[in-house]
Design a protein around this motif. Structure first.
Motif, PDB file in Angstrom:
ATOM      1  N   GLN A 174       0.830  -1.191   0.000  1.00  5.81           N
ATOM      2  CA  GLN A 174       0.000   0.000   0.000  1.00  5.81           C
ATOM      3  C   GLN A 174       0.874   1.254   0.000  1.00  5.81           C
ATOM      4  OE1 GLN A 174      -2.302   0.531   3.576  1.00  5.81           O
ATOM      5  NE2 GLN A 174      -3.789   1.835   2.568  1.00  5.81           N
ATOM      6  N   ASP A 200       2.177   4.648   1.173  1.00  6.10           N
ATOM      7  CA  ASP A 200       2.273   5.253   2.493  1.00  6.10           C
ATOM      8  C   ASP A 200       2.724   6.689   2.299  1.00  6.10           C
ATOM      9  OD1 ASP A 200       3.064   6.227   4.984  1.00  6.10           O
ATOM     10  OD2 ASP A 200       3.725   4.273   5.677  1.00  6.10           O
ATOM     11  N   ASN A 255       5.696   8.027   4.445  1.00  5.76           N
ATOM     12  CA  ASN A 255       7.008   7.581   3.957  1.00  5.76           C
ATOM     13  C   ASN A 255       7.381   8.310   2.672  1.00  5.76           C
ATOM     14  OD1 ASN A 255       7.266   5.816   6.080  1.00  5.76           O
ATOM     15  ND2 ASN A 255       6.848   3.988   4.886  1.00  5.76           N
ATOM     16  N   TYR A 267      12.038   3.169   8.622  1.00  6.20           N
ATOM     17  CA  TYR A 267      10.972   2.394   7.979  1.00  6.20           C
ATOM     18  C   TYR A 267      10.648   1.164   8.828  1.00  6.20           C
ATOM     19  CZ  TYR A 267       8.385  -0.288   4.511  1.00  6.20           C
ATOM     20  OH  TYR A 267       7.413  -1.003   3.859  1.00  6.20           O
ATOM     21  N   ARG A 323       8.584   2.018  11.832  1.00  7.11           N
ATOM     22  CA  ARG A 323       7.185   2.266  11.469  1.00  7.11           C
ATOM     23  C   ARG A 323       6.436   0.962  11.234  1.00  7.11           C
ATOM     24  NH1 ARG A 323       4.902   5.790   7.528  1.00  7.11           N
ATOM     25  NH2 ARG A 323       3.258   5.847   9.063  1.00  7.11           N
ATOM     26  N   GLN A 324       7.087  -0.015  10.664  1.00  8.46           N
ATOM     27  CA  GLN A 324       6.411  -1.272  10.350  1.00  8.46           C
ATOM     28  C   GLN A 324       6.126  -2.117  11.584  1.00  8.46           C
ATOM     29  OE1 GLN A 324       5.100  -1.452   7.286  1.00  8.46           O
ATOM     30  NE2 GLN A 324       6.082   0.539   7.287  1.00  8.46           N
ATOM     31  N   GLU A 370       2.224  -2.174  11.937  1.00  7.25           N
ATOM     32  CA  GLU A 370       1.736  -2.072  10.562  1.00  7.25           C
ATOM     33  C   GLU A 370       0.274  -1.639  10.492  1.00  7.25           C
ATOM     34  OE1 GLU A 370       1.405  -4.842   6.613  1.00  7.25           O
ATOM     35  OE2 GLU A 370       3.052  -5.213   7.993  1.00  7.25           O
ATOM     36  N   VAL A 383       0.132   2.077  10.583  1.00  4.89           N
ATOM     37  CA  VAL A 383       0.540   2.628   9.290  1.00  4.89           C
ATOM     38  C   VAL A 383      -0.623   2.526   8.308  1.00  4.89           C
ATOM     39  CG1 VAL A 383       2.122   2.359   7.329  1.00  4.89           C
ATOM     40  CG2 VAL A 383       2.977   2.097   9.677  1.00  4.89           C
ATOM     41  N   LYS A 384      -1.254   1.365   8.265  1.00  4.20           N
ATOM     42  CA  LYS A 384      -2.397   1.160   7.360  1.00  4.20           C
ATOM     43  C   LYS A 384      -3.569   2.056   7.735  1.00  4.20           C
ATOM     44  CE  LYS A 384      -5.518  -2.401   5.533  1.00  4.20           C
ATOM     45  NZ  LYS A 384      -6.493  -1.386   5.234  1.00  4.20           N
ATOM     46  N   GLN A 397      -2.916   5.633   6.659  1.00  3.29           N
ATOM     47  CA  GLN A 397      -3.072   5.798   5.211  1.00  3.29           C
ATOM     48  C   GLN A 397      -4.541   5.703   4.811  1.00  3.29           C
ATOM     49  OE1 GLN A 397      -0.699   6.721   3.013  1.00  3.29           O
ATOM     50  NE2 GLN A 397      -2.347   6.903   1.530  1.00  3.29           N
TER      51      GLN A 397
END
Length: 164
Positions: free
Chosen positions: A3, A5, A8, A20, A23-24, A27, A30-31, A34
């Motif tokens: 996806q 981001d 980023n 990175y 951030r993951q 997840e 992050v999703k 977004q």
């Protein structure tokens, strides 16, 4: 993660960087971030897209996020907001805009961003008097809250980038 981001992308966080990887670790956050971005800038909302980008440019300017100000400004111009209007918004001179409803939206943005306690019933009634529907006021409030989160997250990531 496949996806897009936007954080980023705008901050230039490379997939092979330690930032990175940090951030993951979460997840789903992050999703979710977004997904919120995608929803708030989708064509499903009735708030004019130019207004939403104007709010994003102004919010970015208020907190000094140059990267996001540039990102949102480019999108605002693509959506049809003039460079002259954007210059007024960035300078905080939005009272000079021809679109008086947008002027009220930006005043509301400033209140919610800098002095949230002023985002009260009177502030909402001012938007209603400017002809803005209740569901659009709710959407704008959600956008302003999201931008506050997004821009603070970006500032935190920039600070972390100096440490990793």
């Amino acid at each position: 993660m496949t996806q897009v981001d936007i954080i980023n992308q705008v901050l230039g966080i490379a997939v092979d960087s330690p930032l990175y990887q940090v951030r993951q670790f979460r997840e789903k956050v992050v999703k979710g971030t977004q997904d919120s971005y995608d929803a708030l800038f989708s064509d499903k909302l009735t708030v004019p897209l130019t207004w939403r980008y104007a709010v994003a440019v102004f919010s970015s300017r208020l907190v000094g996020s140059i990267e996001f100000e540039q990102h949102y400004r480019a999108l605002a111009e693509q959506s049809g907001l003039s460079a002259e209007a954007l210059d007024l918004i960035v300078a905080g001179e939005f009272n000079q805009l021809e679109d008086k409803a947008l002027t009220e939206v930006l005043r509301f943005t400033q209140k919610l961003s800098l002095k949230p306690v002023e985002g009260d019933k009177d502030a909402v009634l001012t938007l209603k008097k400017a002809g803005i529907a209740t569901h659009d006021i709710v959407a704008l409030s959600q956008l302003i809250a999201f931008l506050s989160y997004q821009l603070r997250l970006a500032a935190g990531l920039k600070a972390m980038a100096k440490l990793v």
